[in-house]
Design a protein around this motif. Structure first.
Motif, PDB file in Angstrom:
ATOM      1  N   LYS A  90       0.846  -1.189   0.000  1.00  0.00           N
ATOM      2  CA  LYS A  90       0.000   0.000   0.000  1.00  0.00           C
ATOM      3  C   LYS A  90       0.878   1.234   0.000  1.00  0.00           C
ATOM      4  O   LYS A  90       1.740   1.405   0.867  1.00  0.00           O
ATOM      5  CB  LYS A  90      -0.894  -0.009   1.244  1.00  0.00           C
ATOM      6  N   ASN A  91       0.680   2.088  -0.977  1.00  0.00           N
ATOM      7  CA  ASN A  91       1.423   3.345  -1.043  1.00  0.00           C
ATOM      8  C   ASN A  91       0.634   4.396  -0.269  1.00  0.00           C
ATOM      9  O   ASN A  91      -0.480   4.734  -0.640  1.00  0.00           O
ATOM     10  CB  ASN A  91       1.603   3.768  -2.504  1.00  0.00           C
ATOM     11  N   VAL A  92       1.203   4.891   0.811  1.00  0.00           N
ATOM     12  CA  VAL A  92       0.483   5.838   1.656  1.00  0.00           C
ATOM     13  C   VAL A  92       0.843   7.280   1.346  1.00  0.00           C
ATOM     14  O   VAL A  92       0.417   8.194   2.040  1.00  0.00           O
ATOM     15  CB  VAL A  92       0.728   5.535   3.161  1.00  0.00           C
ATOM     16  N   LEU A 113      13.459   1.023  -6.818  1.00  0.00           N
ATOM     17  CA  LEU A 113      14.076  -0.141  -7.447  1.00  0.00           C
ATOM     18  C   LEU A 113      13.148  -0.742  -8.508  1.00  0.00           C
ATOM     19  O   LEU A 113      13.586  -1.110  -9.605  1.00  0.00           O
ATOM     20  CB  LEU A 113      14.417  -1.178  -6.376  1.00  0.00           C
ATOM     21  N   ALA A 114      11.851  -0.804  -8.220  1.00  0.00           N
ATOM     22  CA  ALA A 114      10.888  -1.367  -9.177  1.00  0.00           C
ATOM     23  C   ALA A 114      10.746  -0.494 -10.414  1.00  0.00           C
ATOM     24  O   ALA A 114      10.670  -0.999 -11.542  1.00  0.00           O
ATOM     25  CB  ALA A 114       9.532  -1.554  -8.503  1.00  0.00           C
ATOM     26  N   ASP A 115      10.716   0.836 -10.223  1.00  0.00           N
ATOM     27  CA  ASP A 115      10.581   1.720 -11.384  1.00  0.00           C
ATOM     28  C   ASP A 115      11.837   1.683 -12.252  1.00  0.00           C
ATOM     29  O   ASP A 115      11.752   1.721 -13.488  1.00  0.00           O
ATOM     30  CB  ASP A 115      10.264   3.145 -10.934  1.00  0.00           C
ATOM     31  N   VAL A 116      13.005   1.602 -11.636  1.00  0.00           N
ATOM     32  CA  VAL A 116      14.247   1.463 -12.406  1.00  0.00           C
ATOM     33  C   VAL A 116      14.231   0.130 -13.157  1.00  0.00           C
ATOM     34  O   VAL A 116      14.571   0.050 -14.339  1.00  0.00           O
ATOM     35  CB  VAL A 116      15.483   1.571 -11.485  1.00  0.00           C
ATOM     36  N   THR A 117      13.797  -0.925 -12.478  1.00  0.00           N
ATOM     37  CA  THR A 117      13.713  -2.253 -13.098  1.00  0.00           C
ATOM     38  C   THR A 117      12.743  -2.231 -14.275  1.00  0.00           C
ATOM     39  O   THR A 117      13.013  -2.819 -15.329  1.00  0.00           O
ATOM     40  CB  THR A 117      13.269  -3.295 -12.053  1.00  0.00           C
ATOM     41  N   LEU A 118      11.603  -1.564 -14.099  1.00  0.00           N
ATOM     42  CA  LEU A 118      10.610  -1.436 -15.176  1.00  0.00           C
ATOM     43  C   LEU A 118      11.232  -0.772 -16.402  1.00  0.00           C
ATOM     44  O   LEU A 118      11.112  -1.276 -17.524  1.00  0.00           O
ATOM     45  CB  LEU A 118       9.409  -0.625 -14.684  1.00  0.00           C
ATOM     46  N   SER A 190       3.921  -5.327  -8.565  1.00  0.00           N
ATOM     47  CA  SER A 190       3.563  -4.969  -7.190  1.00  0.00           C
ATOM     48  C   SER A 190       4.037  -3.583  -6.764  1.00  0.00           C
ATOM     49  O   SER A 190       3.362  -2.899  -6.010  1.00  0.00           O
ATOM     50  CB  SER A 190       4.161  -5.988  -6.211  1.00  0.00           C
ATOM     51  N   PHE A 191       5.214  -3.153  -7.264  1.00  0.00           N
ATOM     52  CA  PHE A 191       5.807  -1.931  -6.723  1.00  0.00           C
ATOM     53  C   PHE A 191       5.997  -0.793  -7.709  1.00  0.00           C
ATOM     54  O   PHE A 191       6.234   0.345  -7.304  1.00  0.00           O
ATOM     55  CB  PHE A 191       7.183  -2.243  -6.109  1.00  0.00           C
ATOM     56  N   SER A 192       5.950  -1.054  -9.014  1.00  0.00           N
ATOM     57  CA  SER A 192       6.239   0.015  -9.972  1.00  0.00           C
ATOM     58  C   SER A 192       5.090   1.013 -10.040  1.00  0.00           C
ATOM     59  O   SER A 192       3.984   0.737  -9.590  1.00  0.00           O
ATOM     60  CB  SER A 192       6.492  -0.562 -11.365  1.00  0.00           C
ATOM     61  N   ILE A 193       5.356   2.152 -10.631  1.00  0.00           N
ATOM     62  CA  ILE A 193       4.324   3.175 -10.746  1.00  0.00           C
ATOM     63  C   ILE A 193       3.172   2.691 -11.620  1.00  0.00           C
ATOM     64  O   ILE A 193       2.035   3.096 -11.454  1.00  0.00           O
ATOM     65  CB  ILE A 193       4.912   4.497 -11.291  1.00  0.00           C
ATOM     66  N   THR A 194       3.465   1.776 -12.544  1.00  0.00           N
ATOM     67  CA  THR A 194       2.409   1.198 -13.388  1.00  0.00           C
ATOM     68  C   THR A 194       1.361   0.521 -12.527  1.00  0.00           C
ATOM     69  O   THR A 194       0.164   0.669 -12.726  1.00  0.00           O
ATOM     70  CB  THR A 194       3.014   0.163 -14.355  1.00  0.00           C
ATOM     71  N   ALA A 195       1.820  -0.225 -11.500  1.00  0.00           N
ATOM     72  CA  ALA A 195       0.889  -0.906 -10.589  1.00  0.00           C
ATOM     73  C   ALA A 195       0.079   0.103  -9.800  1.00  0.00           C
ATOM     74  O   ALA A 195      -1.103  -0.073  -9.544  1.00  0.00           O
ATOM     75  CB  ALA A 195       1.672  -1.813  -9.639  1.00  0.00           C
ATOM     76  N   ASN A 196       0.718   1.212  -9.405  1.00  0.00           N
ATOM     77  CA  ASN A 196       0.040   2.234  -8.617  1.00  0.00           C
ATOM     78  C   ASN A 196      -1.064   2.936  -9.397  1.00  0.00           C
ATOM     79  O   ASN A 196      -2.016   3.441  -8.823  1.00  0.00           O
ATOM     80  CB  ASN A 196       1.065   3.298  -8.189  1.00  0.00           C
ATOM     81  N   GLN A 197      -0.932   2.959 -10.699  1.00  0.00           N
ATOM     82  CA  GLN A 197      -1.906   3.688 -11.525  1.00  0.00           C
ATOM     83  C   GLN A 197      -3.122   2.833 -11.869  1.00  0.00           C
ATOM     84  O   GLN A 197      -4.056   3.303 -12.475  1.00  0.00           O
ATOM     85  CB  GLN A 197      -1.222   4.157 -12.818  1.00  0.00           C
ATOM     86  N   ARG A 198      -3.113   1.535 -11.461  1.00  0.00           N
ATOM     87  CA  ARG A 198      -4.260   0.671 -11.766  1.00  0.00           C
ATOM     88  C   ARG A 198      -5.452   1.030 -10.903  1.00  0.00           C
ATOM     89  O   ARG A 198      -5.306   1.447  -9.792  1.00  0.00           O
ATOM     90  CB  ARG A 198      -3.890  -0.794 -11.517  1.00  0.00           C
TER      91      ARG A 198
END
Length: 198
Positions: A90-92, A113-118, A190-198
């Motif tokens: 959960k991103n707070v 780390l996830a966004d760099v990996t993406l 789970s952690f990238s910004i793509t997941a956060n935008q869902r």
């Protein structure tokens, strides 16, 4: 990550018919027969459950190979992340940070780390190139626009350090149990910004 609707065999209950002792069957032989019948029904239910595991793996888009335990580790993690509160990410952060953030928590490090990996998975990029994109691209502005490239590069080093980011221990443990492709898919999802935008 929204829950997927179960279909086909995964939507159907496994039905069994157990028996109970009655006045007519309350004898040693009757109880033994009922016990045998009930054990057979439970055994059949277990067998049907095992047969449905293949459908469950497909449902979660996991491609198992024979004797591949990593598929079941991945299945456990995906189901836990969907149903168990302690596994949900959960991103707070409710608003963009202004200025330099002095303390980063493990989630923030792992998001970096996830966004760099993406970005590196989309195209052959270095960490430095990925950090430059994070700091300047509108696609990542809601998360990283208040940081410059150099700050993100420095934080990326800390993100991979278990002393700074305790989630790295979990990251390494999971990565060692599943295929690289499965791990990258789960991690970025789970952690990238793509997941956060869902």
């Amino acid at each position: 990550m929204p829950a997927k609707k179960f279909e086909g065999s995964l939507a159907d209950h496994i039905l069994i018919k157990t028996r109970s002792v009655t006045l007519l069957t309350d004898t040693p032989e009757g109880r033994a027969e009922i016990d045998k019948h009930n054990k057979e029904e439970i055994g059949r239910a277990l067998h049907e459950s095992l047969e449905k595991l293949g459908d469950l793996l497909k449902h979660y888009e996991i491609d198992p190979t024979p004797d591949d335990q990593s598929a079941y580790v991945m299945l456990s993690l995906k189901m836990a992340m969907e149903f168990v509160p302690g596994f949900k990410v959960k991103n707070v952060s409710t608003r963009r940070q202004k200025g330099r953030q002095k303390i980063w928590d493990p989630i923030k490090y792992t998001e970096l780390l996830a966004d760099v990996t993406l970005l590196k998975s989309e195209k052959n990029r270095s960490d430095s190139e990925a950090c430059s994109i994070l700091a300047t691209s509108p696609r990542f502005a809601s998360r990283w626009s208040s940081f410059d490239k150099r700050t993100l590069e420095n934080r990326l080093v800390k993100a991979t350090n278990k002393a700074e980011n305790p989630l790295m221990a979990l990251y390494d443990a999971v990565r060692s149990q599943v295929s690289p492709e499965q791990f990258m898919s789960m991690f970025v999802e789970s952690f990238s910004i793509t997941a956060n935008q869902r």
